[in-house]
Design a protein around this motif. Structure first.
Motif, PDB file in Angstrom:
ATOM      1  N   HIS A  55       0.748  -1.211   0.078  1.00 52.09           N
ATOM      2  CA  HIS A  55      -0.048  -0.089   0.062  1.00 52.09           C
ATOM      3  C   HIS A  55       0.887   1.349   0.078  1.00 52.09           C
ATOM      4  N   GLU A  58       1.160   4.339   2.698  1.00 52.42           N
ATOM      5  CA  GLU A  58       1.595   4.010   4.008  1.00 52.42           C
ATOM      6  C   GLU A  58       2.996   4.297   4.378  1.00 52.42           C
ATOM      7  N   HIS A 142       3.341  -2.315   6.806  1.00 51.11           N
ATOM      8  CA  HIS A 142       2.192  -1.512   6.451  1.00 51.11           C
ATOM      9  C   HIS A 142       1.868  -0.499   7.395  1.00 51.11           C
ATOM     10  N   GLY A 143       0.783   0.165   7.630  1.00 55.45           N
ATOM     11  CA  GLY A 143       0.415   1.393   8.338  1.00 55.45           C
ATOM     12  C   GLY A 143      -0.987   1.834   7.915  1.00 55.45           C
TER      13      GLY A 143
HETATM   14 ZN   LIG Z   1      -1.669  -1.672   4.267  1.00 54.63          ZN
END
Ligand SMILES: [Zn+2]
Length: 318
Positions: A55, A58, A142-143
């Motif tokens: 993603h 992020e 991720h975040g």
């Molecule tokens: Zn993510």
């Protein structure tokens, strides 16, 4: 001497060397050049694969992957490492939320991919086969996305393969983020890797387009702790961190297009049946009340006032 050396495309470092480059493959007939570090340590040990930017907005996770790739010392590394800071390349300059702009799909829902599928499936297939499949241990950073706030947590998947699941849980504990969540997200990097027999975790820190020093450090300190735990870098095994193990990861989604008014904050303890927020129309009529499906903790909240039908609203770990 190491018994095994990593090679990806033209990246073929000698023992005790690190190389940076961008192996090229084809996505929908166009060249896709994926930047990465490949490191062969001077002594034998396991292979750690770290990915960021599945993603691509992020940012704390991407900043952490960049720091790791830049700082890894091949002379003191026991084993091997591959670090890919931005897997979802086209999504990064586009500042795309959730999806890859080439096909509008969420790359973290299509693993292990399909070489004959859509753009995201083709990217996933190459990354899974040439990068993730090399791992003895796999971490996907991720975040919260541009419109997500979260309390940091680490996810692992109980696949039913006892040894793999046990090692994934040990990795999650070693990483040192206090909330641990057991969950399968179908098509995600870590679920696909775990199914393939590779102990894996997905770590979440940062969000809303912000990447503070503290958010990035949760990832970089976690990687440092994990590599010490695996005896891949010098230093003592990390001290255990008290953690809360959550066995269910319950997502609530919007049933309407409208305006989203959360009633709780990330990290807040909630009770089953509690009102967690409302989706309204322009005039304020309540279209949907988000009701907590369990006693637990709010792990992430979508912070965007604009909400679309099927969008996540928030998630409770229970
Ligand atoms: Zn993510």
């Amino acid at each position: 001497m190491p018994t095994k050396l990593l090679q990806i495309g033209l990246l073929a470092p000698q023992p005790g060397q690190k190389q940076f480059g961008a192996p090229e493959f084809s996505v929908e007939g166009r060249p896709y050049r994926l930047p990465m570090w490949v490191v062969n340590g001077s002594t034998d040990g396991p292979t750690l694969v770290v990915t960021g930017g599945v993603h691509a907005a992020e940012y704390a996770s991407i900043a952490a992957a960049l720091e790791l790739g830049r700082s890894l010392d091949p002379n003191t590394l026991r084993g091997r490492a591959i670090v890919v800071p931005v897997v979802n390349l086209p999504a990064f300059p586009a500042r795309s939320i959730y999806v890859c702009p080439l096909d509008g799909r969420n790359l973290n829902r299509v693993f292990p991919g399909d070489p004959n599928g859509s753009a995201s499936e083709q990217i996933a297939a190459w990354v899974f086969r040439h990068v993730i499949a090399q791992a003895d241990y796999y971490v996907d950073l991720h975040g919260g996305d541009l419109i997500e706030a979260l309390v940091p947590f680490t996810i692992f998947f109980r696949s039913g393969h006892d040894r793999v699941d046990q090692v994934s849980l040990e990795m999650a504990k070693a990483f040192g983020i206090p909330y641990l969540v057991s969950s399968e997200t179908p098509g995600s990097t870590f679920s696909a890797a775990t199914r393939a027999g590779i102990p894996s975790i997905l770590t979440e820190s940062g969000g809303q387009g912000i990447w503070t020093r503290e958010d990035v450090a949760l990832h970089t300190n976690g990687l440092d702790r994990l590599m010490r735990h695996l005896n891949m870098i010098p230093g003592q095994a990390p001290a255990p961190v008290p953690c809360t193990l959550l066995e269910r990861f319950l997502w609530l989604r919007s049933e309407h297009e409208g305006f989203w008014y959360p009633a709780v904050a990330v990290g807040e303890r909630v009770a089953i049946g509690q009102d967690l927020g409302r989706v309204t129309d322009c005039e304020g009529h309540v279209l949907q009340t988000a009701v907590s499906p369990a006693d637990g903790h709010v792990l992430f909240i979508v912070s965007s006032l604009a909400i679309n039908r099927t969008d996540p609203l928030l998630a409770v770990g229970a």
